[in-house]
Design an enzyme around this catalytic site. Structure first.
Site, PDB file in Angstrom:
ATOM      1  CB  CYS A   1      -1.006  -0.056   1.139  1.00 42.18           C
ATOM      2  SG  CYS A   1      -2.502   0.859   0.712  1.00 42.18           S
TER       3      CYS A   1
ATOM      4  CG  HIS B   1      -3.752  -3.880   3.063  1.00 37.51           C
ATOM      5  ND1 HIS B   1      -2.788  -3.392   3.917  1.00 37.51           N
ATOM      6  CD2 HIS B   1      -4.330  -2.805   2.493  1.00 37.51           C
ATOM      7  CE1 HIS B   1      -2.780  -2.072   3.879  1.00 37.51           C
ATOM      8  NE2 HIS B   1      -3.712  -1.690   3.019  1.00 37.51           N
TER       9      HIS B   1
ATOM     10  CD  GLU C   1      -1.770  -6.379   5.537  1.00 35.70           C
ATOM     11  OE1 GLU C   1      -1.285  -6.663   4.420  1.00 35.70           O
ATOM     12  OE2 GLU C   1      -2.263  -5.264   5.792  1.00 35.70           O
TER      13      GLU C   1
END
Ligand SMILES: NC(=O)CC[C@H](N)C(=O)O
Length: 430
Positions: free
Chosen positions: A286, A380, A382
């Site tokens: 990001c 993202h 994660e």
């Protein structure tokens, strides 16, 4: 109502299921938009009036993770999902050990400025819930508005683009919308400097590879995702010049972060030097991806309403590690800026992913011919919250770091390599 829940191993859960009313406010509250519209509802959370940037998220779950994501700093967050708060808020503190990073959610407290919901759940129920969304917002001095038409607000933001807003609570709610020049724009400030760590610190110092993390406002799950793959993770302030210590590390990671990446040119210039002179793996997510792109000579622009939600489809244009060209991955996102797609792409770089909805650049990578190992993704991997389709990109990165470490160990005299003790040298040079 409260009763004991037992885990499968028979141990009682820490907390029972809770389910009770949490809001009794009839305090009025208004959301004013700089584009001229006002929405009047009821206040919850802290009775505080403030300015911010009004954005919407289409995520249907994980309000706790979104609200603790430092990338939401300065933003008034509108949830498009109508019912918010129904599973309450968990205890956030976790023991600081090698397997976790000290928190359950994405940072220690609420990061967004305010939240706007259609229907705040007055009853909440979940086995991990410690308090209501209302009580949590009060504790962090964050105002909320419920009982407004979030669909109408979202359509306005979609048509006009992300706009500045004011949350006006109590007597302020009766006041008319502020004048144009009174609106405060958080992106004129360096928000990254407010959320980045002040001091370097190391997690899991005995890990098998040393990874440095430039912290633009990291989500905890990025650090967890590295630690769980047995990396020793040293977190550095956003403007720390990694070039001073890079010989100690096997890889560099650049995190997410709030605001305009143009506020972080100092970091981009440091990263440009690193990418030119250093051949070890670099991975950015990001804001980190945007900084890598700027450092490579690309432009970051402000999108109309950005992408915030957990259902963003991205198409892989190249294969690398766990990612296969031609496949679509569903991703978690929270961003307002993006890298410009140019033809040709800067030399030594290629687009990695593209957004299936708006064709914006979702990832870049160094070409094989460049001899570099650098990746950036706008989404993202994660998650937290959202889908885990691309989580193995962390495994790919840590594996690359291990491979580079192993090949250098074969070609260099290990005994003459500088000895790095996880904490002190970094702190000494900070
Ligand atoms: N989540 C992020 O890192 C966001 C990056 C940047 N602040 C943007 O809005 O585009």
């Amino acid at each position: 109502m409260s009763f004991i829940v037992r885990f499968r191993n028979g141990a009682p859960a820490l907390r029972g299921v809770r389910s009770y009313a949490s809001v009794s406010s009839s305090n009025p509250a208004a959301l004013h938009l700089r584009t001229g519209q006002s929405f009047v509802g009821k206040s919850f959370g802290a009775p505080v009036s403030l300015f911010g940037e009004t954005v919407f998220s289409t995520s249907i779950t994980s309000y706790t993770e979104s609200m603790t994501d430092p990338s939401y700093r300065g933003q008034i967050l509108v949830f498009t999902t109508p019912l918010i708060g129904n599973y309450g808020v968990p205890e956030n503190e976790a023991p600081f050990n090698s397997e976790d990073v000290g928190v359950v959610l994405e940072s220690k407290g609420i990061q967004c400025s305010a939240i706007i919901v259609q229907d705040l759940a007055e009853r909440f129920s979940h086995y991990t819930a410690m308090e209501s969304l209302d009580a949590w917002c009060k504790r962090y001095n964050v105002p909320g508005i419920t009982g407004v038409d979030t669909r109408a607000i979202t359509r306005l933001l979609r048509d006009h683009g992300t706009t500045l807003g004011r949350v006006a609570v109590g007597p302020d709610a009766a006041l008319s919308s502020p004048a144009d020049h009174e609106y405060w724009d958080p992106t004129t400030e360096n928000l990254v400097a407010q959320v980045s760590t002040r001091e370097p610190y190391t997690l899991n110092p005995t890990g098998s590879v040393n990874i440095a993390v430039l912290d633009f406002g990291t989500k905890a799950n990025i650090l967890r995702s590295l630690v769980r793959r047995d990396a020793a993770v040293t977190v550095l302030p956003w403007n720390y010049d990694f070039n001073n210590v890079r010989d100690y590390f096997d890889g560099l990671f650049l995190t997410n972060g709030p605001g305009d990446p143009g506020q972080c040119m100092e970091a981009a210039m440091n990263v440009r030097k690193t990418m030119k002179e250093w051949n070890k793996p670099v991975f950015g997510i990001c804001m980190g991806h945007q900084i890598i792109g700027i450092a490579a000579g690309m432009n970051a622009y402000r999108m109309r309403f950005g992408n915030r939600g957990h259902n963003q489809p991205v198409l892989a244009l190249a294969s690398s590690g766990s990612i296969t060209a031609g496949r679509v991955y569903v991703t978690s996102q929270n961003h307002q800026y993006a890298l410009e797609l140019t033809d040709p792409f800067p030399e030594g770089w290629e687009p990695f992913f593209i957004n299936c909805n708006d064709s914006s650049v979702e990832g870049i990578k160094s070409t094989v011919e460049s001899g570099k190992r650098i990746w950036g993704v706008q989404f993202h991997p994660e998650s937290a919250g959202g889908p885990l389709d691309t989580i193995e990109m962390f495994t790919d990165f840590v594996n690359e770091c291990k491979a580079v470490k192993a090949s250098l160990a074969r070609t260099q005299s290990v005994s003459s390599a500088p000895k790095f003790t996880a904490r002190s040298p970094i702190i000494a040079t900070a």
